[in-house]
Design an enzyme around this catalytic site. Structure first.
Site, short mmCIF file in Angstrom:
data_model
loop_
_atom_site.label_atom_id
_atom_site.label_comp_id
_atom_site.label_asym_id
_atom_site.label_seq_id
_atom_site.Cartn_x
_atom_site.Cartn_y
_atom_site.Cartn_z
N GLN A 150 -7.10 -5.07 -3.84
CA GLN A 150 -7.67 -3.94 -3.31
C GLN A 150 -7.37 -2.69 -3.51
O GLN A 150 -8.19 -1.58 -3.73
CB GLN A 150 -8.16 -4.18 -1.91
CG GLN A 150 -8.67 -5.65 -1.40
CD GLN A 150 -9.94 -5.96 -2.04
OE1 GLN A 150 -11.00 -5.16 -1.99
NE2 GLN A 150 -9.94 -7.11 -2.55
N ASP A 167 0.95 -0.99 -0.15
CA ASP A 167 -0.08 0.09 0.23
C ASP A 167 0.93 1.20 0.04
O ASP A 167 2.00 1.37 0.53
CB ASP A 167 -0.83 -0.14 1.20
CG ASP A 167 -2.28 0.80 1.11
OD1 ASP A 167 -2.04 1.97 0.70
OD2 ASP A 167 -3.16 0.22 1.28
N TYR A 183 -14.01 7.07 -12.95
CA TYR A 183 -13.71 5.92 -12.11
C TYR A 183 -14.42 4.60 -12.42
O TYR A 183 -13.71 3.63 -12.48
CB TYR A 183 -14.30 6.19 -10.58
CG TYR A 183 -14.38 5.30 -9.65
CD1 TYR A 183 -13.13 4.81 -8.92
CD2 TYR A 183 -15.56 4.45 -9.31
CE1 TYR A 183 -13.19 3.53 -8.06
CE2 TYR A 183 -15.61 3.49 -8.34
CZ TYR A 183 -14.23 2.95 -7.88
OH TYR A 183 -14.36 1.87 -6.94
N THR A 196 -4.88 6.84 0.45
CA THR A 196 -6.16 7.01 0.96
C THR A 196 -6.36 6.05 2.22
O THR A 196 -7.13 6.33 3.23
CB THR A 196 -7.30 6.76 -0.10
OG1 THR A 196 -7.14 5.44 -0.64
CG2 THR A 196 -7.31 7.44 -1.13
N GLY A 197 -5.49 4.92 2.20
CA GLY A 197 -5.67 4.20 3.54
C GLY A 197 -4.52 4.65 4.47
O GLY A 197 -3.81 5.70 4.50
N SER A 214 -13.61 6.14 -5.66
CA SER A 214 -14.43 7.37 -5.58
C SER A 214 -14.68 7.90 -6.80
O SER A 214 -13.41 8.34 -7.74
CB SER A 214 -14.06 8.49 -4.38
OG SER A 214 -13.96 9.64 -4.87
N1 LIG Z 1 -15.88 0.83 -0.59
C1 LIG Z 1 -16.81 0.50 -1.66
O1 LIG Z 1 -18.01 0.66 -1.42
C2 LIG Z 1 -16.30 -0.18 -2.98
C3 LIG Z 1 -17.14 -0.16 -3.89
C4 LIG Z 1 -16.68 -0.69 -5.13
C5 LIG Z 1 -15.30 -1.05 -5.40
N2 LIG Z 1 -14.40 -0.54 -4.46
C6 LIG Z 1 -13.10 -1.04 -4.61
O2 LIG Z 1 -12.64 -1.77 -3.46
C7 LIG Z 1 -11.28 -1.42 -3.26
C8 LIG Z 1 -11.11 -0.82 -1.83
O3 LIG Z 1 -11.78 0.24 -1.81
P1 LIG Z 1 -12.09 0.82 -0.17
O4 LIG Z 1 -13.45 1.22 -0.18
O5 LIG Z 1 -11.24 0.08 0.78
O6 LIG Z 1 -11.04 2.10 -0.38
P2 LIG Z 1 -9.64 2.60 0.20
O7 LIG Z 1 -9.17 3.94 -0.14
O8 LIG Z 1 -9.98 2.63 1.76
O9 LIG Z 1 -8.50 1.56 -0.22
C9 LIG Z 1 -7.74 1.52 -1.18
C10 LIG Z 1 -6.36 1.40 -0.98
O10 LIG Z 1 -5.49 1.37 -2.08
C11 LIG Z 1 -4.43 2.20 -1.58
N3 LIG Z 1 -3.62 2.70 -2.93
C12 LIG Z 1 -4.20 3.76 -3.75
N4 LIG Z 1 -3.44 4.15 -4.63
C13 LIG Z 1 -2.23 3.11 -4.56
C14 LIG Z 1 -1.27 2.88 -5.11
N5 LIG Z 1 -0.71 3.57 -6.33
N6 LIG Z 1 -0.37 2.17 -4.91
C15 LIG Z 1 -0.70 1.40 -3.76
N7 LIG Z 1 -1.79 1.44 -2.93
C16 LIG Z 1 -2.74 2.50 -3.33
C17 LIG Z 1 -4.85 3.20 -0.52
O11 LIG Z 1 -4.03 3.70 0.09
C18 LIG Z 1 -5.83 2.39 0.25
O12 LIG Z 1 -5.29 1.77 1.24
C19 LIG Z 1 -10.96 -0.50 -4.48
O13 LIG Z 1 -10.40 -1.23 -5.53
C20 LIG Z 1 -12.16 0.28 -4.84
O14 LIG Z 1 -12.07 0.54 -6.08
C21 LIG Z 1 -14.79 -0.25 -3.27
#
Ligand SMILES: NC(=O)c1ccc[n+]([C@@H]2O[C@H](COP(=O)([O-])OP(=O)(O)OC[C@H]3O[C@@H](n4cnc5c(N)ncnc54)[C@H](O)[C@@H]3O)[C@@H](O)[C@H]2O)c1
Length: 313
Positions: free
Chosen positions: A75, A32, A143, A36-37, A80
């Protein structure tokens, strides 16, 4: 003991997956860049996991991350719709190029299966509800395009290179650890945080837009099933609850549970937002044995309790 890589493992969904794998006694590596995490999301597991600070856009780093790994839960992404409207190039680079890097590296490292976090946003404003996997995708935001392309790449890597992949189209996942304070925050953590501070929630549009809100335990359960179910390589599944709830109803439910009568304030709707969304989960039920374990109200209760505990602390 299997060795798992969770990209985006410091994020909301990823950190819950990491926790579930650690609980099962598996070996877990997290990759990671914490854009955003937060490492805080996995701090309680720090002695049980390997944490790599790296960027999906860098192939070398991704190759190191997949070395000696059996299974990948991908993941990591820039989530967004609104973020992608603000900066479509960055979303494209992370979500499409990053996913391609991951798939190439996983193929070359002999990974057994990649489970990809796809998105219900791929359906866009397709009028048919509930949405089944047979509908044509109509992504309505940058997105949505990026997540859909990632999904296509997964299928093609199975067909062309024999790398097993499974894509899970998540429908509005919610639960503890979701960030409530970013301008890009999802609606449930935002509403809970707002009510907690005695304020009125802001609803974008008329509030009659609807979503299939899915508690995080259901998404984790689906990922674990998708990682090991037989005969599903190259497939894509909806992961939701099959229940449609409007934003107005949601605001009312959360307000009731938090014992507040603060009334919502309405503003203009957001560009790229879809009007209605609800999953047909028949395929996941049939081929994965998936059943939603926690329904909306029970999930909201757990999420509200988590936020209340944190505010007490
Ligand atoms: N939460 C939802 O409702 C939802 C719905 C549909 C799809 N998703 C997908 O599920 C996954 C997780 O989403 P989430 O809600 O936990 O979001 P989140 O932002 O909490 O998790 C995404 C993670 O990816 C990491 N990240 C971002 N860019 C990166 C990079 N360049 N290199 C390495 N790490 C990177 C961020 O730091 C973060 O920890 C994502 O792929 C998202 O598109 C989520």
């Amino acid at each position: 003991m299997a060795h798992y890589l969770v990209t985006g493992g410091c994020g909301f969904v990823g950190s819950h997956l990491v926790e579930a794998l650690v609980e099962k006694g598996d070996r877990v590596r997290v990759f990671d860049n914490c854009s955003t995490g937060k490492t805080e999301n996995v701090a309680h597991l720090k002695n049980q996991i390997e944490l790599i600070d790296g960027d999906l856009r860098e192939l070398d780093a991704v190759q190191q991350a997949v070395a000696n790994v059996d299974y990948v839960f991908h993941q990591g992404a820039r989530p967004s719709v609104a973020r992608s409207v603000a900066d479509p190039i960055l979303s494209n680079n992370v979500n499409i190029n990053g996913t391609l890097n991951l798939l190439v590296a996983a193929r070359d490292a002999g990974v057994k299966r990649v489970v990809y976090a796809a998105s219900s946003s791929a359906y866009g404003n397709t009028p048919t509800l509930p949405r089944s996997e047979t509908l044509s995708p109509q992504p309505a935001s940058p997105y949505a395009i990026t997540k859909y392309v990632g999904e296509c790449y997964c299928r093609v890597f199975t067909q062309v290179f024999g790398l097993e992949t499974v894509a899970l189209r998540y429908f509005n996942i919610f639960g503890p650890r979701q960030n409530p304070t970013s301008q890009y925050s999802a609606v449930i953590p935002k509403f809970i945080h707002t009510y907690l501070h005695g304020n009125s929630p802001t609803i974008e549009g008329d509030g009659e837009q609807s979503r299939d809100f899915t508690y995080i335990a259901n998404a984790v359960h689906a990922n674990l099933l998708a990682c090991h179910a037989e005969g599903i390589a190259g497939e894509m599944f909806n992961i939701g609850c099959g229940q449609q709830t409007s934003i107005n109803t949601l605001a009312g439910l959360i307000g009731e549970m938090m014992e507040t009568d603060a009334k919502p304030v309405y503003t203009a709707s957001r560009p790229g937002d879809v009007r209605h969304s609800c999953a047909d989960i028949g395929k996941a039920q049939q081929l994965l044995g998936y059943e939603p374990k926690v329904e909306l109200k029970a999930g909201l209760r757990r999420t509200i309790d988590w936020f209340l505990q944190r505010s007490d602390a």
